[in-house]
Design a protein around this motif. Structure first.
Motif, PDB file in Angstrom:
ATOM      1  N   LYS A  41       0.840  -1.219   0.000  1.00  0.00           N
ATOM      2  CA  LYS A  41       0.000   0.000   0.000  1.00  0.00           C
ATOM      3  C   LYS A  41       0.863   1.253   0.000  1.00  0.00           C
ATOM      4  O   LYS A  41       0.558   2.232  -0.668  1.00  0.00           O
ATOM      5  N   GLU A  42       1.960   1.221   0.766  1.00  0.00           N
ATOM      6  CA  GLU A  42       2.863   2.373   0.809  1.00  0.00           C
ATOM      7  C   GLU A  42       3.574   2.548  -0.540  1.00  0.00           C
ATOM      8  O   GLU A  42       3.705   3.666  -1.048  1.00  0.00           O
ATOM      9  N   ALA A  43       4.021   1.441  -1.133  1.00  0.00           N
ATOM     10  CA  ALA A  43       4.675   1.503  -2.446  1.00  0.00           C
ATOM     11  C   ALA A  43       3.719   2.042  -3.503  1.00  0.00           C
ATOM     12  O   ALA A  43       4.102   2.860  -4.345  1.00  0.00           O
ATOM     13  N   GLU A  44       2.460   1.602  -3.459  1.00  0.00           N
ATOM     14  CA  GLU A  44       1.459   2.090  -4.409  1.00  0.00           C
ATOM     15  C   GLU A  44       1.221   3.583  -4.228  1.00  0.00           C
ATOM     16  O   GLU A  44       1.108   4.335  -5.203  1.00  0.00           O
ATOM     17  N   ALA A  45       1.144   4.043  -2.979  1.00  0.00           N
ATOM     18  CA  ALA A  45       0.952   5.471  -2.706  1.00  0.00           C
ATOM     19  C   ALA A  45       2.149   6.273  -3.211  1.00  0.00           C
ATOM     20  O   ALA A  45       1.985   7.354  -3.790  1.00  0.00           O
ATOM     21  N   ASN A  46       3.356   5.750  -3.016  1.00  0.00           N
ATOM     22  CA  ASN A  46       4.561   6.427  -3.518  1.00  0.00           C
ATOM     23  C   ASN A  46       4.533   6.521  -5.042  1.00  0.00           C
ATOM     24  O   ASN A  46       4.876   7.557  -5.620  1.00  0.00           O
ATOM     25  N   ALA A  47       4.110   5.437  -5.695  1.00  0.00           N
ATOM     26  CA  ALA A  47       4.045   5.436  -7.159  1.00  0.00           C
ATOM     27  C   ALA A  47       3.027   6.458  -7.666  1.00  0.00           C
ATOM     28  O   ALA A  47       3.284   7.159  -8.653  1.00  0.00           O
ATOM     29  N   ARG A  48       1.887   6.564  -6.995  1.00  0.00           N
ATOM     30  CA  ARG A  48       0.883   7.568  -7.410  1.00  0.00           C
ATOM     31  C   ARG A  48       1.433   8.981  -7.241  1.00  0.00           C
ATOM     32  O   ARG A  48       1.206   9.850  -8.080  1.00  0.00           O
ATOM     33  N   LEU A  49       2.169   9.208  -6.158  1.00  0.00           N
ATOM     34  CA  LEU A  49       2.771  10.520  -5.923  1.00  0.00           C
ATOM     35  C   LEU A  49       3.799  10.847  -7.008  1.00  0.00           C
ATOM     36  O   LEU A  49       3.798  11.943  -7.561  1.00  0.00           O
ATOM     37  N   ILE A  50       4.647   9.881  -7.335  1.00  0.00           N
ATOM     38  CA  ILE A  50       5.631  10.085  -8.400  1.00  0.00           C
ATOM     39  C   ILE A  50       4.923  10.340  -9.725  1.00  0.00           C
ATOM     40  O   ILE A  50       5.306  11.242 -10.485  1.00  0.00           O
ATOM     41  N   ALA A  51       3.876   9.566 -10.016  1.00  0.00           N
ATOM     42  CA  ALA A  51       3.152   9.724 -11.280  1.00  0.00           C
ATOM     43  C   ALA A  51       2.507  11.099 -11.405  1.00  0.00           C
ATOM     44  O   ALA A  51       2.355  11.621 -12.512  1.00  0.00           O
ATOM     45  N   ALA A  52       2.150  11.710 -10.295  1.00  0.00           N
ATOM     46  CA  ALA A  52       1.522  13.037 -10.323  1.00  0.00           C
ATOM     47  C   ALA A  52       2.541  14.170 -10.455  1.00  0.00           C
ATOM     48  O   ALA A  52       2.157  15.329 -10.638  1.00  0.00           O
ATOM     49  N   ALA A  53       3.834  13.851 -10.386  1.00  0.00           N
ATOM     50  CA  ALA A  53       4.877  14.882 -10.370  1.00  0.00           C
ATOM     51  C   ALA A  53       4.807  15.886 -11.516  1.00  0.00           C
ATOM     52  O   ALA A  53       4.910  17.100 -11.270  1.00  0.00           O
ATOM     53  N   PRO A  54       4.638  15.484 -12.778  1.00  0.00           N
ATOM     54  CA  PRO A  54       4.600  16.500 -13.842  1.00  0.00           C
ATOM     55  C   PRO A  54       3.458  17.504 -13.675  1.00  0.00           C
ATOM     56  O   PRO A  54       3.650  18.706 -13.859  1.00  0.00           O
ATOM     57  N   GLU A  55       2.282  17.009 -13.276  1.00  0.00           N
ATOM     58  CA  GLU A  55       1.150  17.920 -13.082  1.00  0.00           C
ATOM     59  C   GLU A  55       1.357  18.805 -11.861  1.00  0.00           C
ATOM     60  O   GLU A  55       1.002  19.987 -11.875  1.00  0.00           O
ATOM     61  N   MET A  56       1.949  18.237 -10.806  1.00  0.00           N
ATOM     62  CA  MET A  56       2.218  19.046  -9.610  1.00  0.00           C
ATOM     63  C   MET A  56       3.254  20.121  -9.914  1.00  0.00           C
ATOM     64  O   MET A  56       3.127  21.254  -9.442  1.00  0.00           O
ATOM     65  N   LEU A  57       4.263  19.785 -10.705  1.00  0.00           N
ATOM     66  CA  LEU A  57       5.272  20.779 -11.079  1.00  0.00           C
ATOM     67  C   LEU A  57       4.634  21.912 -11.865  1.00  0.00           C
ATOM     68  O   LEU A  57       4.860  23.089 -11.569  1.00  0.00           O
ATOM     69  N   ALA A  58       3.812  21.577 -12.841  1.00  0.00           N
ATOM     70  CA  ALA A  58       3.144  22.608 -13.640  1.00  0.00           C
ATOM     71  C   ALA A  58       2.235  23.478 -12.771  1.00  0.00           C
ATOM     72  O   ALA A  58       2.205  24.708 -12.911  1.00  0.00           O
ATOM     73  N   ALA A  59       1.505  22.856 -11.848  1.00  0.00           N
ATOM     74  CA  ALA A  59       0.618  23.616 -10.969  1.00  0.00           C
ATOM     75  C   ALA A  59       1.425  24.533 -10.055  1.00  0.00           C
ATOM     76  O   ALA A  59       1.053  25.707  -9.864  1.00  0.00           O
ATOM     77  N   LEU A  60       2.523  24.040  -9.517  1.00  0.00           N
ATOM     78  CA  LEU A  60       3.345  24.854  -8.625  1.00  0.00           C
ATOM     79  C   LEU A  60       3.991  26.013  -9.369  1.00  0.00           C
ATOM     80  O   LEU A  60       4.091  27.126  -8.838  1.00  0.00           O
ATOM     81  N   GLN A  61       4.385  25.785 -10.610  1.00  0.00           N
ATOM     82  CA  GLN A  61       4.928  26.878 -11.423  1.00  0.00           C
ATOM     83  C   GLN A  61       3.871  27.954 -11.649  1.00  0.00           C
ATOM     84  O   GLN A  61       4.156  29.147 -11.551  1.00  0.00           O
ATOM     85  N   SER A  62       2.648  27.537 -11.913  1.00  0.00           N
ATOM     86  CA  SER A  62       1.548  28.488 -12.113  1.00  0.00           C
ATOM     87  C   SER A  62       1.244  29.259 -10.828  1.00  0.00           C
ATOM     88  O   SER A  62       1.045  30.478 -10.853  1.00  0.00           O
ATOM     89  N   ILE A  63       1.233  28.552  -9.714  1.00  0.00           N
ATOM     90  CA  ILE A  63       0.984  29.193  -8.419  1.00  0.00           C
ATOM     91  C   ILE A  63       2.074  30.208  -8.110  1.00  0.00           C
ATOM     92  O   ILE A  63       1.802  31.320  -7.646  1.00  0.00           O
ATOM     93  N   ALA A  64       3.323  29.832  -8.358  1.00  0.00           N
ATOM     94  CA  ALA A  64       4.447  30.746  -8.097  1.00  0.00           C
ATOM     95  C   ALA A  64       4.315  32.017  -8.928  1.00  0.00           C
ATOM     96  O   ALA A  64       4.511  33.129  -8.416  1.00  0.00           O
ATOM     97  N   THR A  65       3.955  31.864 -10.193  1.00  0.00           N
ATOM     98  CA  THR A  65       3.803  33.024 -11.079  1.00  0.00           C
ATOM     99  C   THR A  65       2.681  33.934 -10.589  1.00  0.00           C
ATOM    100  O   THR A  65       2.850  35.154 -10.497  1.00  0.00           O
ATOM    101  N   LYS A  66       1.535  33.350 -10.261  1.00  0.00           N
ATOM    102  CA  LYS A  66       0.395  34.144  -9.797  1.00  0.00           C
ATOM    103  C   LYS A  66       0.705  34.810  -8.457  1.00  0.00           C
ATOM    104  O   LYS A  66       0.371  35.986  -8.241  1.00  0.00           O
TER     105      LYS A  66
END
Length: 112
Positions: free
Chosen positions: A54-79
């Motif tokens: 369960k922990e490994a699966e949660a880690n994999a989901r977090l890693i998989a979300a990284a590109p979208e989280m990076l884009a969102a954080l870049q947008s938040i930083a700009t705003k």
């Protein structure tokens, strides 16, 4: 801030473009993260000794979300930076602090 590839004229962020997806092999022995075109990003052999599945699966989901989280954080930083510089906006210092924190996290993510 753009998460594009330097070869495409974007900044030098060399990660595989998203979206990424997490998956578990049919035998539930290999957990992997791959790009939309099935390019392998990373994986873990689940043998039960290192961490619970369960922990490994949660880690994999977090890693998989990284590109979208990076884009969102870049947008938040700009705003946040825009709001910090708006003299009509109350709490400019708070927005500046938010921008700095977001920019620092982005810098860590894209550092060579």
């Amino acid at each position: 801030m753009d998460s594009g590839n330097a070869q495409d004229g974007g900044p030098a962020h060399f990660h595989t473009p998203g979206p990424w997806k997490a998956g578990l092999s049919a035998g539930r022995k290999v957990l992997s993260v791959s790009a939309a075109n099935d390019t392998w990003i990373c994986g873990e052999l689940l043998n039960g000794d290192d961490m619970p599945a369960k922990e490994a699966e949660a880690n994999a989901r977090l890693i998989a979300a990284a590109p979208e989280m990076l884009a969102a954080l870049q947008s938040i930083a700009t705003k946040a930076r825009e709001l910090a510089s708006d003299r009509m906006m109350p709490n400019g210092g708070l927005w500046a602090a938010c921008a700095e924190e977001a920019e620092a996290a982005v810098a860590r993510a894209v550092a060579p």
